[in-house]
Design an enzyme around this catalytic site. Structure first.
Site, short mmCIF file in Angstrom:
data_model
loop_
_atom_site.label_atom_id
_atom_site.label_comp_id
_atom_site.label_asym_id
_atom_site.label_seq_id
_atom_site.Cartn_x
_atom_site.Cartn_y
_atom_site.Cartn_z
N ALA A 16 4.33 -4.73 3.91
CA ALA A 16 3.20 -5.63 4.18
C ALA A 16 2.00 -5.33 3.30
CB ALA A 16 2.81 -5.53 5.66
N ASP A 17 1.65 -4.07 3.12
CA ASP A 17 0.47 -3.70 2.33
C ASP A 17 0.50 -4.32 0.94
OD1 ASP A 17 1.48 -1.87 4.25
OD2 ASP A 17 0.19 -0.26 3.55
N ALA A 18 1.70 -4.43 0.37
CA ALA A 18 1.85 -4.91 -1.00
C ALA A 18 1.27 -6.31 -1.18
CB ALA A 18 3.32 -4.91 -1.40
N PHE A 40 -1.41 -7.50 -0.04
CA PHE A 40 -2.84 -7.40 -0.31
C PHE A 40 -3.08 -6.87 -1.72
CE2 PHE A 40 -6.82 -5.00 -0.53
CZ PHE A 40 -7.73 -5.84 0.10
#
Length: 414
Positions: free
Chosen positions: A204-206, A208
């Site tokens: 998920a972080d990717a 952003f």
């Protein structure tokens, strides 16, 4: 007419206005009703202006405090202090992304000059030990923003070389995250990857960190090939990680079947915050006629609906979204990113109901409570990938970045 003489926080002011409206009258004439309607609009304006003033104050304090700490990051755990000191690493980059948005809001030339000095000092380079990794593309958002602000094309040339290399040699792996124990027996462990799939955007972080850098590269160069790649990869990841049932993002494939202590699924607060903050910025940077824009807006609405259900009474979103008792303390990085995303939706007329506005205002009051008078941001979960314990004194650069994003939208609050 209600007259407010003391400077109140938004939370206190909201309570004052609510109590002032309880006059106990059941019968009101038409003329009285019209008069009360006219009067009632004035406290609403006062409340909105109080939020805007608060956002200006908090944003300036946080930006200045965080910048003053560079070279003095001993409050960060030693395990992540060295990486936090690297301006090219994602931890600082997330702060700069928030700072760019803040500078756009307030027009602070000194902060712009500070970011220019950082870029020049780093020679506008990105980390090269794992060139495919989304985290290491995050700093590109500041470099490309500087190009947009100053016209300095040298700011993005190194990043463009990296992107061109990736386009010439696109990754051929799937999106399933390999367990760390299995990873230790593969060559990719030498590249500092958490899993084989991290040459793509499989967590998920990717979403952003990287996609917006690729979009901005297309915007400054006029070449659509960069965002064509990013658009395809974003939707591959979003379709893989997003739960239509809950309106939330799993952090990565290892969480698909994971259960929290209460038997519910594990949805990480900051993990969802990363994505939910990214989507509005992508939408803002997309040309109005881009064919993907409606699809991003639709995903935004689904994610917003899932997140608004899960805000706690104190205004924070829990570190474990579906198990608020897993980590009972406040957590500000997820709350900051989510509040930013929801405030953007209200400000842009995408979220129009009163409930959304109430959720945003509660979120901002929670953020206010986590910021010290000097601008230090408390209650920030340290670097991780799942809901972990948080102490009041925990602080990190991306937490400040999240607060700046939220402050940028609350400065426009109506």
């Amino acid at each position: 007419m209600l007259k407010i003489t003391a400077k109140l926080t938004p939370a206190a002011l909201a309570v004052t206005l609510m109590l002032a409206g309880c006059n106990g009258s059941e019968t009101v004439t038409a003329s009285e009703a019209e008069s009360q309607t006219q009067v009632a609009t004035q406290p609403e304006v006062a409340l909105a202006s109080t939020f805007r003033e608060s956002a200006q104050e908090v944003g300036n304090k946080v930006a200045n405090w965080q910048i003053a700490q560079f070279g003095h990051l001993d409050y960060i755990p030693e395990s992540h202090r060295e990486k936090s000191e690297d301006a090219k690493f994602w931890i600082q980059a997330a702060f700069y992304i928030g700072l760019t948005r803040w500078v756009e809001t307030v027009g602070d030339e000194e902060l712009l000059a500070f970011m220019k000095s950082v870029g020049e000092r780093e020679n506008y380079e990105v980390l090269m030990n794992r060139p495919y990794h989304a985290d290491d593309h995050a700093i590109g958002q500041m470099y490309l923003w500087l190009t947009e602000q100053t016209g300095n094309e040298a700011a993005y040339k190194h990043l463009q070389e990296v992107f061109d290399m990736i386009l010439a040699n696109p990754p051929q792996v799937g999106l399933e995250m390999v367990d760390s124990e299995e990873l230790n027996h593969t060559k990719t462990s030498k590249s500092h990857l958490e899993g084989n799939c991290q040459t793509r955007w499989c967590w998920a972080d990717a979403l952003f960190m990287a996609p917006r850098s690729w979009l901005m590269m297309s915007n400054v160069t006029g070449d659509p090939k960069y965002f064509d790649y990013a658009d395809k990869e974003f939707w591959a990841a979003a379709d893989y990680l997003f739960s239509d049932e809950y309106g939330l993002f799993f952090r990565d494939s290892r969480y698909f079947d994971m259960k929290s202590d209460n038997g519910g699924p594990v949805f990480w607060g900051r993990g969802n915050g990363w994505v939910f903050a990214a989507i509005p910025m992508i939408i803002d940077d997309l040309p109005d006629n881009h064919p993907s824009k409606p699809r991003y807006i639709e995903l935004y609405k689904k994610n917003a609906a899932g997140l608004m259900k899960l805000q706690r009474d104190n205004g924070f979103w829990p570190a474990s979204l579906m198990d608020p008792d897993k980590v009972k303390t406040p957590e500000i990085s997820g709350t900051g990113f989510i509040t930013f995303g929801l405030a953007w939706g209200v400000n842009n007329g995408i979220l129009t109901d009163d409930h959304a506005k109430e959720v945003v205002e509660k979120g901002w009051v929670a953020i206010e409570s986590a910021v010290e008078e000097d601008g230090r941001v408390n209650w920030v979960q340290h670097v991780g990938k799942s809901p972990d314990p948080v102490k009041k004194t925990d602080s990190q650069l991306y937490g400040a970045g999240a607060v700046l994003l939220a402050a940028s939208e609350m400065s426009k609050w109506q």
